[in-house]
Write a protein that holds these residues in place. Structure first.
Motif, short mmCIF file in Angstrom:
data_model
loop_
_atom_site.label_atom_id
_atom_site.label_comp_id
_atom_site.label_asym_id
_atom_site.label_seq_id
_atom_site.Cartn_x
_atom_site.Cartn_y
_atom_site.Cartn_z
N LEU A 84 46.22 49.56 110.42
CA LEU A 84 45.52 48.24 109.65
C LEU A 84 46.39 47.95 108.64
CD1 LEU A 84 42.12 50.28 110.41
CD2 LEU A 84 43.23 48.52 111.66
N GLN A 111 37.88 55.59 111.67
CA GLN A 111 38.80 55.42 111.28
C GLN A 111 38.83 56.01 110.04
OE1 GLN A 111 39.25 51.27 108.27
NE2 GLN A 111 39.18 50.40 110.25
N SER A 117 33.59 56.16 111.24
CA SER A 117 34.86 55.47 109.74
C SER A 117 34.85 56.60 108.40
CB SER A 117 35.04 54.64 108.74
OG SER A 117 36.57 54.29 108.17
N ASN A 118 36.07 57.59 108.34
CA ASN A 118 36.09 58.54 107.08
C ASN A 118 35.14 59.86 108.11
OD1 ASN A 118 38.25 57.54 105.19
ND2 ASN A 118 35.59 55.77 105.70
N ASP A 145 40.29 43.30 110.25
CA ASP A 145 39.60 44.46 110.06
C ASP A 145 39.14 44.32 108.71
OD1 ASP A 145 39.44 47.73 109.95
OD2 ASP A 145 39.64 47.78 108.38
N ASN A 182 55.80 43.36 108.97
CA ASN A 182 54.35 44.65 109.62
C ASN A 182 54.31 44.63 110.82
OD1 ASN A 182 54.41 46.04 106.54
ND2 ASN A 182 53.18 44.73 106.27
N ARG A 240 56.04 39.73 104.56
CA ARG A 240 55.72 40.96 104.79
C ARG A 240 54.77 40.91 106.14
NH1 ARG A 240 54.06 43.92 98.81
NH2 ARG A 240 56.41 44.74 98.34
N TYR A 271 41.58 44.68 102.88
CA TYR A 271 41.07 45.16 101.47
C TYR A 271 42.08 44.46 100.70
CZ TYR A 271 38.62 47.64 98.25
OH TYR A 271 38.42 48.30 97.08
N LYS A 322 47.61 46.35 105.23
CA LYS A 322 47.44 44.98 104.79
C LYS A 322 48.59 44.27 103.46
CE LYS A 322 46.35 42.98 100.52
NZ LYS A 322 47.98 43.49 99.02
N SER A 323 48.80 43.36 104.18
CA SER A 323 50.29 42.58 103.10
C SER A 323 49.06 40.80 102.99
CB SER A 323 51.15 42.60 103.70
OG SER A 323 51.91 42.21 102.50
N SER A 324 49.30 40.28 101.43
CA SER A 324 48.59 39.69 101.23
C SER A 324 49.53 38.76 101.83
CB SER A 324 48.50 39.23 99.89
OG SER A 324 47.71 40.00 99.25
N SER A 330 44.81 52.80 105.00
CA SER A 330 46.62 53.19 104.27
C SER A 330 47.08 52.99 104.81
CB SER A 330 45.41 53.68 103.15
OG SER A 330 45.17 53.12 101.60
N LEU A 385 50.34 52.02 104.80
CA LEU A 385 51.66 52.66 104.64
C LEU A 385 51.65 53.37 102.49
CD1 LEU A 385 52.58 48.41 104.92
CD2 LEU A 385 53.95 50.80 106.36
N1 LIG Z 1 37.90 52.47 106.29
C1 LIG Z 1 37.77 52.60 104.90
O1 LIG Z 1 37.36 53.83 104.32
C2 LIG Z 1 39.10 52.32 104.43
C3 LIG Z 1 39.38 52.27 102.88
C4 LIG Z 1 40.56 51.49 102.88
C5 LIG Z 1 41.23 50.57 103.63
N2 LIG Z 1 40.79 50.23 105.00
C6 LIG Z 1 41.70 49.30 105.58
O2 LIG Z 1 42.81 49.59 105.49
C7 LIG Z 1 43.79 48.60 105.29
C8 LIG Z 1 44.90 49.31 104.69
O3 LIG Z 1 45.01 50.32 103.52
P1 LIG Z 1 45.30 49.71 102.32
O4 LIG Z 1 45.63 48.20 101.68
O5 LIG Z 1 44.99 50.53 101.39
O6 LIG Z 1 46.52 50.23 102.34
P2 LIG Z 1 48.22 49.44 102.61
O7 LIG Z 1 47.83 48.60 103.99
O8 LIG Z 1 48.67 50.87 103.37
O9 LIG Z 1 49.04 49.28 101.78
C9 LIG Z 1 48.82 48.15 101.61
C10 LIG Z 1 50.10 48.18 99.94
O10 LIG Z 1 51.32 47.85 100.73
C11 LIG Z 1 51.92 46.69 100.66
N3 LIG Z 1 52.72 46.06 101.63
C12 LIG Z 1 52.29 45.61 102.77
N4 LIG Z 1 53.22 45.91 103.21
C13 LIG Z 1 54.35 46.24 103.10
C14 LIG Z 1 56.04 46.02 103.47
N5 LIG Z 1 56.26 45.65 104.66
N6 LIG Z 1 56.70 46.76 102.54
C15 LIG Z 1 56.45 47.06 101.46
N7 LIG Z 1 54.80 47.39 100.84
C16 LIG Z 1 53.71 46.80 101.58
C17 LIG Z 1 50.77 45.67 100.18
O11 LIG Z 1 51.01 44.90 98.97
P3 LIG Z 1 51.56 43.17 99.60
O12 LIG Z 1 49.35 42.97 99.56
O13 LIG Z 1 51.36 42.79 97.72
O14 LIG Z 1 52.28 42.94 100.02
C18 LIG Z 1 49.73 46.83 99.13
O15 LIG Z 1 50.06 46.76 98.20
C19 LIG Z 1 42.34 48.07 104.72
O16 LIG Z 1 43.13 46.32 103.95
C20 LIG Z 1 41.56 48.01 105.10
O17 LIG Z 1 41.82 46.89 105.95
C21 LIG Z 1 39.97 51.24 105.43
#
Ligand SMILES: NC(=O)c1ccc[n+]([C@@H]2O[C@H](COP(=O)([O-])OP(=O)(O)OC[C@H]3O[C@@H](n4cnc5c(N)ncnc54)[C@H](OP(=O)(O)O)[C@@H]3O)[C@@H](O)[C@H]2O)c1
Length: 274
Positions: free
Chosen positions: A228, A159, A137-138, A45, A240, A236, A20, A230-232, A186, A188
């Motif tokens: 799951l 999820q 999910s949710n 994902d 992860n 990182r 995402y 996410k990092s761009s 989310s 992290l």
């Molecule tokens: N089912 C659902 O309703 C639902 C809802 C939300 C999300 N999701 C899924 O869950 C995935 C992950 O959730 P998310 O993207 O919201 O949150 P996340 O993975 O918890 O956090 C992503 C954030 O953390 C940063 N980050 C990543 N690795 C890091 C590290 N090692 N150290 C410090 N910061 C780090 C990323 O920045 P950078 O990218 O700049 O590294 C980004 O700002 C989504 O991409 C999606 O696939 C599903």
């Protein structure tokens, strides 16, 4: 990489790449997914909502990794449920990704009044063998109970938002009893909360030469959840992914669990509208 055996016998890598907002352009999405695959990620994902299935699929297809080594998830959005377009949405996702089957198809959010009907539609996709597994999910416990009243196929996963500030203990226990694996979105804490600054994470990490993010991801794995992250950024993404060479003690798992404050960064599933 560790794997988890789902309740239908399908194996799923125990950590996946979230996509995402992984890139602002198709190119950025493509490069971010390619770099994760180069690092070793085999579980990706995505979702219809993310509008990136096309670039995610192209990155996977161009990687040269055989399709059966990969585990790819996408999700059904609520507006397609309301438009009675479940099968059409599924076929569009397959076409966008450029695949002839999916590893996992999820109901992205519960749609009030339609829970059972949607699950029946996912069951027929599963029986058509175009999805190796189906899940939710949710979904809160009451959504799961309603959705699955007349189910002939159990969901393999639910999820949900899960991280140390929202540790989902009750839902996790329920899912475990039902044989449903919990995936953490989310994991992290996203970029909305300062979870990774919690001193306890750095303190525990110093025992293993691991970063706070790696400690949090290991916590997910050690409680039986599938994170799951996410990092761009490739560095990182690598950080992860390097979480399979240590384990937390029960005491450390407890200390991280004690950070819980039932804090959601996303919508409450009862309040989601489409
Ligand atoms: N089912 C659902 O309703 C639902 C809802 C939300 C999300 N999701 C899924 O869950 C995935 C992950 O959730 P998310 O993207 O919201 O949150 P996340 O993975 O918890 O956090 C992503 C954030 O953390 C940063 N980050 C990543 N690795 C890091 C590290 N090692 N150290 C410090 N910061 C780090 C990323 O920045 P950078 O990218 O700049 O590294 C980004 O700002 C989504 O991409 C999606 O696939 C599903």
């Amino acid at each position: 990489m560790e794997t988890i055996l789902l309740n239908n016998g399908v194996e799923m890598p125990s950590l996946g790449l979230g996509t995402y907002k992984i890139g602002r352009t198709d190119e950025e999405v493509y490069h971010a997914v390619r770099s994760a695959l180069d690092i070793g990620y085999r579980h990706i994902d995505t979702a219809t909502l993310y509008q990136n299935e096309h670039s995610v699929g192209k990155a996977i297809r161009d990687s040269g990794i055989t399709r059966d080594e990969l585990f790819v998830t996408t999700k059904l959005w609520g507006s397609d449920v309301l438009a009675h377009n479940v099968k059409g949405a599924f076929e569009t996702s397959l076409r966008n990704l450029g695949f002839d089957y999916l590893d996992l198809y999820l109901v992205h959010w519960p749609v009030k009044g339609r829970l059972q009907e949607v699950w029946k539609e996912l069951e027929s996709l599963y029986y058509s063998e175009k999805a190796r597994a189906i899940g939710l999910s949710n979904h809160l416990i009451h959504h799961m109970e309603e959705a699955l009243q007349n189910a002939t196929v159990a969901p393999v996963v639910n999820q949900v938002e899960q991280h140390p500030y929202l540790n989902q203990e009750e839902l996790r226990e329920y899912c475990e009893e039902e044989g449903v694996t919990v995936q953490s979105w989310s994991p992290l804490g996203s970029n909305k909360i300062p979870l990774l600054k919690e001193p306890v994470l750095a303190e525990i990490g110093s025992n293993y030469s691991k970063s706070p993010a790696q400690v949090v991801l290991r916590w997910h794995l050690d409680i039986g959840a599938v994170p799951l992250p996410k990092s761009s950024h490739p560095e990182r993404q690598r950080e992860n992914f390097e979480v399979f060479d240590f384990r937390l003690t029960a005491e450390e798992i407890g200390r991280i669990g004690a950070l819980n404050r039932d804090h959601r960064t996303g919508m409450h599933p009862d309040n989601m509208e489409f």
